[in-house]
Design an enzyme around this catalytic site. Structure first.
Site, short mmCIF file in Angstrom:
data_model
loop_
_atom_site.label_atom_id
_atom_site.label_comp_id
_atom_site.label_asym_id
_atom_site.label_seq_id
_atom_site.Cartn_x
_atom_site.Cartn_y
_atom_site.Cartn_z
N HIS A 157 0.82 -1.22 0.00
CA HIS A 157 0.00 0.00 0.00
C HIS A 157 0.86 1.27 0.00
CE1 HIS A 157 -3.49 -2.44 0.56
NE2 HIS A 157 -3.17 -2.82 1.78
N ASP A 176 -4.10 -13.22 2.95
CA ASP A 176 -5.38 -12.80 3.53
C ASP A 176 -6.62 -13.08 2.69
OD1 ASP A 176 -4.37 -10.80 1.89
OD2 ASP A 176 -4.28 -9.27 3.47
N1 6DK Z 1 -9.50 -0.33 7.12
C1 6DK Z 1 -2.44 -5.52 3.90
O1 6DK Z 1 -2.85 -6.79 4.28
C2 6DK Z 1 -2.95 -4.45 4.86
O2 6DK Z 1 -2.92 -5.32 2.60
C3 6DK Z 1 -4.46 -4.37 4.98
C4 6DK Z 1 -4.88 -3.18 5.82
C5 6DK Z 1 -6.38 -3.22 6.13
C6 6DK Z 1 -6.74 -2.18 7.12
C7 6DK Z 1 -8.19 -2.29 7.52
C8 6DK Z 1 -8.70 -0.97 7.98
C9 6DK Z 1 -10.00 0.95 7.22
C10 6DK Z 1 -9.62 1.87 8.15
C11 6DK Z 1 -10.14 3.15 8.17
C12 6DK Z 1 -11.07 3.52 7.22
C13 6DK Z 1 -11.46 2.58 6.27
C14 6DK Z 1 -10.92 1.31 6.26
F1 6DK Z 1 -0.48 -4.35 3.40
C15 6DK Z 1 -0.90 -5.50 3.88
F2 6DK Z 1 -0.43 -5.64 5.10
F3 6DK Z 1 -0.45 -6.45 3.13
O3 6DK Z 1 -8.38 -0.51 9.03
ZN ZN Z 2 -3.86 -7.43 2.68
#
Ligand code: 6DK
Ligand code: ZN
Length: 369
Positions: free
Chosen positions: A143, A268
């Protein structure tokens, strides 16, 4: 087949803070929890299964190394790299950039080791030390954008490896396949206008980042057509993933004919993951791995590097990782002990709405040359 493998104990010391999903904040109701969802124990357990199962005896250990600032700034701004370095010296660390990605003191050293390890594995595959390789790096990277980290990511490991291969290893055409369940927005943005890097992201439709990873995001300028998103519907299992692999990932890579294939490998999409709603088992990860191996064999002399991204089930991620690396190495040492549970669930057959999405994306391959 010689398969490289890389893990460093310090990856298991990455401190994701005392919150559960968001940073702990009693005023907002975010209770502290011993293990943040992205606590590195899940990856440490995967490494331990690789050792205890005996798979490690079939792998060639590749030494980790720290990425230099010059290597990090092939992708990131000097401001981002400098801020992470400085905030890492603070007694309580800092955040990668979006407020949900806390890191502890010393995180710079760990993240730079992860990025450098992605480079080290890529070098080992390109120079022929090994045929292919798996770097179990932490934290994740896919990301991260040039000027900021986000979504638990600090530096974009796969993009840093790709830029290194082009700048230092004589490789021109690279395919980046991202099968983490979340959208690979980082590589999409970094290589948006670059037709020498094909980016393909297979993810759950609008999971994370919010509203990112739509079919209509196809790259810009000279890079138009060289970004492909496959946003699978919620609830997709092994059948849907295998169909996406065979119908889009394989043919897109065949059309592009990369000299090197890099994979942002998140586990995941697995059926037990707390951060997504897909149903993939070790069988699905095996078919994805077979697809990218076949593609790498066709145009890249088999050169294939998998880099760890997400995956949050401490129970099931180790078995998904074991099956993936077994496939890379062409050996089988241990059955997936969870498959009797997750493999027997309904939902593994390809459903019409999943097929329709994949078939729609497959039409975009005509623009890949
Ligand atoms: N979402 C990953 O697995 C990381 O791709 C995934 C991160 C998910 C976060 C979930 C989350 C929100 C928060 C705030 C507002 C909307 C959505 F990068 C990797 F680690 F690989 O908190
Ligand atoms: Zn992920």
């Amino acid at each position: 087949m010689t398969t490289g493998y890389l893990w460093d104990e310090i990856f298991g010391w990455h401190d994701t803070g005392s919150g559960a999903l968001f940073p702990a904040d009693p005023t907002a109701g975010h209770q502290p929890l011993g293990h943040h969802v992205a606590h590195p124990d899940t990856k440490r357990r995967m490494h331990e299964l690789i050792c205890v199962s005996g798979l490690i005896d079939h792998l060639t250990r590749i030494q980790p190394r720290t990425a230099t600032e010059a290597e990090l700034t092939r992708v990131h701004t000097a401001e981002h790299v400098g801020r992470i370095r400085r905030d890492s010296e603070l007694p309580k660390g800092g955040d990668a950039g979006d407020g949900i990605s806390p890191f502890g003191k010393g995180a710079y050293r760990i993240a730079a080791l992860g990025a450098g390890s992605a480079i080290a594995m890529t070098e080992a595959v390109v120079d022929g030390t090994v045929d292919n390789g798996y770097a179990l790096v932490n934290p994740a990277g896919h990301h991260a954008l040039p000027e900021t980290g986000m979504g638990f990511c600090i530096f974009n490991n796969v993009a840093i490896a790709a830029r290194h291969a082009q700048a230092a290893l004589g490789i021109e055409r690279i395919a980046i396949v991202d099968w983490d369940v979340h959208h690979g927005n980082g590589a999409q943005a970094i290589f948006a206008d670059d037709p020498s890097v094909l980016t393909v992201s297979l993810h759950q439709d609008r999971c994370f980042p919010p509203n990112s990873g739509l079919v209509t995001e196809r790259g810009t300028g000279a890079g138009h057509g060289y970004n492909i998103n496959i946003p699978m519907p919620v609830g997709t299992g092994d059948g849907g993933y295998q169909y996406a692999a065979e119908t889009v990932i394989g043919p897109a890579l065949e059309a592009f004919a990369p000299e090197l294939v890099l994979v942002a490998s998140g586990f995941d999409p697995n059926a037990m993951d707390p951060l997504a709603r897909q149903l993939v088992t070790s069988r699905g990860f095996i078919s994805l791995t077979e697809t990218v191996m076949a593609a790498a064999d066709r145009s890249a002399h088999g050169r294939l590097v998998l880099l760890q991204e997400g995956g949050y089930s401490p129970v099931y991620v180790p078995f998904c990782g074991l099956a993936t690396i077994e496939t890379l190495a062409g050996v089988h040492v241990l059955d997936d002990a969870i498959l009797p549970v997750v493999g027997g669930m309904g939902g593994h057959d390809l459903e019409p709405h999943q097929k329709a999405l994949v078939d729609q994306v497959a039409e975009l391959i005509a623009d890949v040359h």
